[in-house]
Write a protein that holds these residues in place. Structure first.
Motif, PDB file in Angstrom:
ATOM      1  N   THR A  61       0.828  -1.202   0.000  1.00 42.34           N
ATOM      2  CA  THR A  61       0.000   0.000   0.000  1.00 42.34           C
ATOM      3  C   THR A  61       0.865   1.256   0.000  1.00 42.34           C
ATOM      4  O   THR A  61       0.612   2.204  -0.741  1.00 42.34           O
ATOM      5  N   ARG A  62       1.892   1.244   0.806  1.00 36.48           N
ATOM      6  CA  ARG A  62       2.752   2.432   0.955  1.00 36.48           C
ATOM      7  C   ARG A  62       3.633   2.677  -0.272  1.00 36.48           C
ATOM      8  O   ARG A  62       3.812   3.800  -0.700  1.00 36.48           O
ATOM      9  N   PHE A  63       4.163   1.609  -0.868  1.00 38.44           N
ATOM     10  CA  PHE A  63       5.168   1.802  -1.898  1.00 38.44           C
ATOM     11  C   PHE A  63       4.747   1.430  -3.314  1.00 38.44           C
ATOM     12  O   PHE A  63       5.450   1.763  -4.261  1.00 38.44           O
ATOM     13  N   SER A  64       3.618   0.725  -3.471  1.00 36.34           N
ATOM     14  CA  SER A  64       3.257   0.361  -4.841  1.00 36.34           C
ATOM     15  C   SER A  64       1.767   0.502  -5.137  1.00 36.34           C
ATOM     16  O   SER A  64       1.320   0.058  -6.182  1.00 36.34           O
ATOM     17  N   GLY A  65       1.023   1.096  -4.276  1.00 39.56           N
ATOM     18  CA  GLY A  65      -0.396   1.252  -4.521  1.00 39.56           C
ATOM     19  C   GLY A  65      -1.212   0.066  -4.064  1.00 39.56           C
ATOM     20  O   GLY A  65      -2.416   0.144  -3.950  1.00 39.56           O
TER      21      GLY A  65
END
Length: 134
Positions: A61-65
């Motif tokens: 969620t934080r780094f790739s959606g």
């Protein structure tokens, strides 16, 4: 849903040499079926796999959606831990020796997940309080 899917996990272990144990768990960490572990070991692995999935989901969620966790792999001393999303609300965790063919095991875990998703799905839990009733 089938009461006991140990046969399914046993078949996975027999099919892929080097597979030591497998646990089918709900996304919130409750062991549903297992092979190659006692109940305490299955419950412990289920809780840890659930935590690993949650952490991996946050990284996604934080780094790739984030599209959800497909698979997490950890090499740990003489074992390898594979954690795969098996179906809606269900996770498959497998411990294998370092000699396992990781590609074949990953393939078979994915195949297991797509062949019989109706057996693997964990229905969402109902809200505990409805209209003030518990």
């Amino acid at each position: 849903m089938a009461e006991d899917l140990t046969w399914l996990l046993s078949r996975l272990s027999e099919k892929v040499p080097g597979t030591r144990s497998a646990v089918l768990l709900s996304a919130d960490g409750i062991a549903k079926s297992w092979h190659g572990l006692d109940q305490d070991g299955a419950e412990t692995l289920a809780a840890m796999a659930s935590g690993l999935c949650s952490l991996s989901q946050q990284v996604g969620t934080r780094f790739s959606g984030g599209e959800g966790v497909r698979q997490v792999l950890a090499e740990l001393g003489d074992i390898i831990l594979f954690v795969t999303a098996a179906s809606v609300g269900t996770v498959l965790a497998v411990l294998a020796s370092r000699e396992v063919d990781a590609g074949i095991l990953s393939y078979e875990m994915g195949r297991l997940s797509t062949q019989i998703p109706a057996y693997l799905a964990t229905p969402a839990r109902q809200q505990a309080a409805v209209n003030g009733n518990w």
